[in-house]
Design a protein around this motif. Structure first.
Motif, PDB file in Angstrom:
ATOM      1  N   SER A   1       6.779 -11.822  19.221  1.00  0.00           N
ATOM      2  CA  SER A   1       7.575 -12.340  18.105  1.00  0.00           C
ATOM      3  C   SER A   1       8.523 -11.332  17.442  1.00  0.00           C
ATOM      4  CB  SER A   1       6.622 -12.936  17.065  1.00  0.00           C
ATOM      5  OG  SER A   1       5.359 -12.303  17.118  1.00  0.00           O
ATOM      6  N   SER A   2       8.333 -10.043  17.655  1.00  0.00           N
ATOM      7  CA  SER A   2       9.259  -9.035  17.102  1.00  0.00           C
ATOM      8  C   SER A   2       8.887  -7.674  17.673  1.00  0.00           C
ATOM      9  CB  SER A   2       9.161  -8.983  15.565  1.00  0.00           C
ATOM     10  OG  SER A   2       7.916  -8.459  15.169  1.00  0.00           O
ATOM     11  N   GLY A   3       9.711  -6.693  17.387  1.00  0.00           N
ATOM     12  CA  GLY A   3       9.382  -5.324  17.790  1.00  0.00           C
ATOM     13  C   GLY A   3       8.163  -4.820  17.030  1.00  0.00           C
ATOM     14  N   THR A   4       8.074  -5.197  15.773  1.00  0.00           N
ATOM     15  CA  THR A   4       6.918  -4.814  14.958  1.00  0.00           C
ATOM     16  C   THR A   4       5.643  -5.397  15.562  1.00  0.00           C
ATOM     17  OG1 THR A   4       8.335  -4.852  13.003  1.00  0.00           O
ATOM     18  CG2 THR A   4       5.958  -4.916  12.627  1.00  0.00           C
ATOM     19  N   ASP A   5       5.697  -6.675  15.916  1.00  0.00           N
ATOM     20  CA  ASP A   5       4.520  -7.307  16.513  1.00  0.00           C
ATOM     21  C   ASP A   5       4.208  -6.732  17.889  1.00  0.00           C
ATOM     22  OD1 ASP A   5       4.038  -8.813  14.301  1.00  0.00           O
ATOM     23  OD2 ASP A   5       5.002 -10.624  15.042  1.00  0.00           O
TER      24      ASP A   5
ATOM     25  N   PHE B   1      10.003  10.355  11.369  1.00  0.00           N
ATOM     26  CA  PHE B   1      11.445  10.110  11.328  1.00  0.00           C
ATOM     27  C   PHE B   1      11.759   8.916  12.218  1.00  0.00           C
ATOM     28  CE2 PHE B   1      16.000  11.375  11.878  1.00  0.00           C
ATOM     29  CZ  PHE B   1      16.318  11.335  10.534  1.00  0.00           C
ATOM     30  N   THR B   2      11.486   7.718  11.679  1.00  0.00           N
ATOM     31  CA  THR B   2      11.597   6.477  12.435  1.00  0.00           C
ATOM     32  C   THR B   2      11.659   5.326  11.462  1.00  0.00           C
ATOM     33  OG1 THR B   2      10.450   5.026  14.032  1.00  0.00           O
ATOM     34  CG2 THR B   2       9.062   6.352  12.611  1.00  0.00           C
ATOM     35  N   PHE B   3      11.895   4.134  12.001  1.00  0.00           N
ATOM     36  CA  PHE B   3      11.851   2.939  11.171  1.00  0.00           C
ATOM     37  C   PHE B   3      10.407   2.708  10.716  1.00  0.00           C
ATOM     38  CE2 PHE B   3      11.508  -1.811  10.939  1.00  0.00           C
ATOM     39  CZ  PHE B   3      12.191  -1.934   9.748  1.00  0.00           C
TER      40      PHE B   3
ATOM     41  N   ALA C   1      11.961   0.415  20.745  1.00  0.00           N
ATOM     42  CA  ALA C   1      12.723  -0.638  20.061  1.00  0.00           C
ATOM     43  C   ALA C   1      14.228  -0.384  20.109  1.00  0.00           C
ATOM     44  CB  ALA C   1      12.259  -0.771  18.611  1.00  0.00           C
ATOM     45  N   GLN C   2      14.602   0.903  20.113  1.00  0.00           N
ATOM     46  CA  GLN C   2      16.038   1.238  20.130  1.00  0.00           C
ATOM     47  C   GLN C   2      16.499   1.681  21.514  1.00  0.00           C
ATOM     48  OE1 GLN C   2      16.760   4.150  17.018  1.00  0.00           O
ATOM     49  NE2 GLN C   2      15.716   2.925  15.463  1.00  0.00           N
ATOM     50  N   ALA C   3      15.668   1.461  22.541  1.00  0.00           N
ATOM     51  CA  ALA C   3      15.925   2.193  23.782  1.00  0.00           C
ATOM     52  C   ALA C   3      15.830   1.374  25.070  1.00  0.00           C
ATOM     53  CB  ALA C   3      14.989   3.390  23.849  1.00  0.00           C
TER      54      ALA C   3
ATOM     55  N   TYR D   1      19.928   6.538   8.790  1.00  0.00           N
ATOM     56  CA  TYR D   1      18.655   6.300   9.476  1.00  0.00           C
ATOM     57  C   TYR D   1      17.991   7.641   9.668  1.00  0.00           C
ATOM     58  CZ  TYR D   1      20.987   1.894  10.677  1.00  0.00           C
ATOM     59  OH  TYR D   1      21.664   0.707  10.626  1.00  0.00           O
ATOM     60  N   TYR D   2      17.075   8.069   8.788  1.00  0.00           N
ATOM     61  CA  TYR D   2      16.415   7.333   7.736  1.00  0.00           C
ATOM     62  C   TYR D   2      16.392   8.203   6.503  1.00  0.00           C
ATOM     63  CZ  TYR D   2      15.318   4.204  11.510  1.00  0.00           C
ATOM     64  OH  TYR D   2      15.450   3.342  12.558  1.00  0.00           O
ATOM     65  N   PRO D   3      16.567   7.632   5.327  1.00  0.00           N
ATOM     66  CA  PRO D   3      16.712   8.477   4.133  1.00  0.00           C
ATOM     67  C   PRO D   3      15.407   9.108   3.639  1.00  0.00           C
ATOM     68  CG  PRO D   3      16.876   6.153   3.548  1.00  0.00           C
ATOM     69  CD  PRO D   3      16.793   6.214   5.053  1.00  0.00           C
TER      70      PRO D   3
HETATM   71  C1  LIG Z   1      13.792  -2.117  15.082  1.00  0.00           C
HETATM   72  C2  LIG Z   1      12.649  -1.212  15.195  1.00  0.00           C
HETATM   73  C3  LIG Z   1      11.314  -1.657  15.122  1.00  0.00           C
HETATM   74  C4  LIG Z   1      10.930  -3.039  14.711  1.00  0.00           C
HETATM   75  O1  LIG Z   1      11.490  -4.067  15.406  1.00  0.00           O
HETATM   76  P1  LIG Z   1      11.606  -5.532  14.726  1.00  0.00           P
HETATM   77  O2  LIG Z   1      11.993  -6.387  15.864  1.00  0.00           O
HETATM   78  O3  LIG Z   1      12.645  -5.430  13.659  1.00  0.00           O
HETATM   79  O4  LIG Z   1      10.284  -5.884  14.170  1.00  0.00           O
HETATM   80  C5  LIG Z   1      10.306  -0.749  15.372  1.00  0.00           C
HETATM   81  N1  LIG Z   1      10.573   0.534  15.633  1.00  0.00           N
HETATM   82  C6  LIG Z   1      11.835   1.010  15.675  1.00  0.00           C
HETATM   83  C7  LIG Z   1      12.045   2.443  16.012  1.00  0.00           C
HETATM   84  C8  LIG Z   1      12.905   0.161  15.440  1.00  0.00           C
HETATM   85  O5  LIG Z   1      14.148   0.644  15.477  1.00  0.00           O
END
Ligand SMILES: *Cc1c(COP(=O)(O)O)cnc(C)c1O
Length: 365
Positions: A58-62, A84-86, A159-161, A308-310
């Motif tokens: 359902s998402s990158g988080t999930d 140093f990440t989301f 997620a970014q790669a 990215y990221y403060p």
């Molecule tokens: C975008 C991102 C996530 C989360 O992905 P979502 O789909 O927004 O939940 C996790 N880790 C990193 C490094 C991201 O850039």
């Protein structure tokens, strides 16, 4: 001139008809959940990432949460990652009941510094989550060596790669599991939230598939507790339209990065890419001690930009219970003061880049 940070309109316009047709098919089939587009996408992504399995979620988080769940962590287990990440990277560790342990970064690549990992390994360490930040893979050989030595799992936050490479191997195939996001601002984005987990491990793949549907197998029988982590059919359908264009989009981003590099290298610190890495530039992140002044000027000039990221995650209020102090992870803290990401999307044109470059040089030169 006005330049947005990301121009989804420019991406959508040439593929509009195909996207709408694909969405219409989903509506007409009514297979909103577990439609055939899901396994089609999973097959394509697995192949693209050089993996045997891909499990849409359902998402990158999930993707991160379900990967950690697949490892069967116990309360109090520790997971090593970068600050140093989301937020989601560490947030998901907390959400499965484990404790994030932060390790500082390499200031050149902004990725976790493998030389600092081993001293943080304890008996409770169950996993390492390296993040392939901005689209460049972390130092996976060194990370995997430590993981193997101590019997720790490696979950790539990719997620970014998607499509990034490390020594010829693709992100998502470099650890035990790879987590991807289809958030609209990633190189491959859907029309809402979506993600996928890749793995070459048969057992983990099976576990992930069961966990994705409440741990149910067969239906209504539960040996383990999962959740609703499914990817929507409609998101898979949209992604299948965009997927064949991905490598072309990566190339455009790489060209844009080179254009910036050549013209900005004497004015700011441009992104550093290891010779053995294929960087896909989800972000183009420059570095300068004049960051705040530069950001203010870019805002005035209507040029999209972002930090990215403060705040590195070890200094976030919600993680104060972990006891980190300012100064504990100095490279991450310094990077947080100096980085700025500027537009790098595929449809960016030379005149826009020239305008951005001119404005940057006004502040830095
Ligand atoms: C975008 C991102 C996530 C989360 O992905 P979502 O789909 O927004 O939940 C996790 N880790 C990193 C490094 C991201 O850039």
């Amino acid at each position: 001139m006005k330049v947005p940070m990301l121009d989804l309109e420019a991406q959508y316009e040439p593929i509009k008809d195909d996207i709408l047709t694909a969405m219409k098919e989903v509506f007409e089939s009514k297979r909103f959940i577990n439609g055939p587009q899901i396994s089609e996408l999973e097959k394509s992504v697995a192949e693209y990432c050089h993996c045997k399995h891909a499990i849409g979620v359902s998402s990158g988080t999930d993707a991160l949460i379900i990967s950690l769940m697949a490892l069967n962590l116990q309360e109090g287990d520790e997971v090593i990652t970068t600050p140093f990440t989301f937020f989601a990277t560490a947030g998901s560790i907390f959400r499965v009941g484990a404790k994030p342990v932060f390790v500082d970064i390499n200031p050149k690549t902004y990725n976790i510094n493998p030389d600092l990992i081993e001293e943080k390994v304890t008996k409770k360490t169950k996993a390492i989550i390296p993040v392939h930040l901005f689209g460049q893979c972390a130092e996976m050989d060194a990370i995997n060596e430590i993981a193997q030595k101590y019997g720790i799992a490696v979950i790539e936050d990719a997620a970014q790669a998607i499509g990034a490479e490390y020594k010829g191997k693709r992100a998502g195939s470099l650890g035990d599991m790879g987590c991807f996001s289809f958030f609209p601002s990633k190189n491959l984005g859907c029309c809402g939230d979506g993600g996928i987990v890749t793995t070459n491990n048969e057992e983990l793949a099976e576990r992930l598939r069961v966990l994705r549907q409440h741990g149910s197998k067969p239906k209504y029988y539960h040996k383990i507790i999962g959740g609703n982590f499914r990817l929507d059919t409609i998101q898979a359908a949209v992604l299948l339209v965009k997927f064949p264009l991905l490598d072309n989009w990566h190339e455009e981003r790489q060209k844009n990065a080179e254009y910036y590099n050549e013209r900005l290298k004497d004015s700011v610190i441009t992104p550093y890419v290891e010779s053995y890495n294929r960087m896909i530039y989800n972000q183009y992140t420059l570095r300068t001690p004049h960051r705040d002044e530069l950001q203010e000027y870019l805002n005035e000039s209507q040029i999209g930009n972002a930090i990215y990221y403060p705040v590195p995650l070890h200094l976030q209020d919600c993680f104060s219970y972990l006891g980190y102090q300012k100064g504990d992870l100095p490279e991450s803290e310094k990077a947080a003061m100096e980085v700025l990401s500027i537009p790098i999307y595929s449809e960016l044109i030379d005149e826009q880049q020239d305008y951005i470059i001119e404005k940057i040089k006004k502040v830095t030169d």
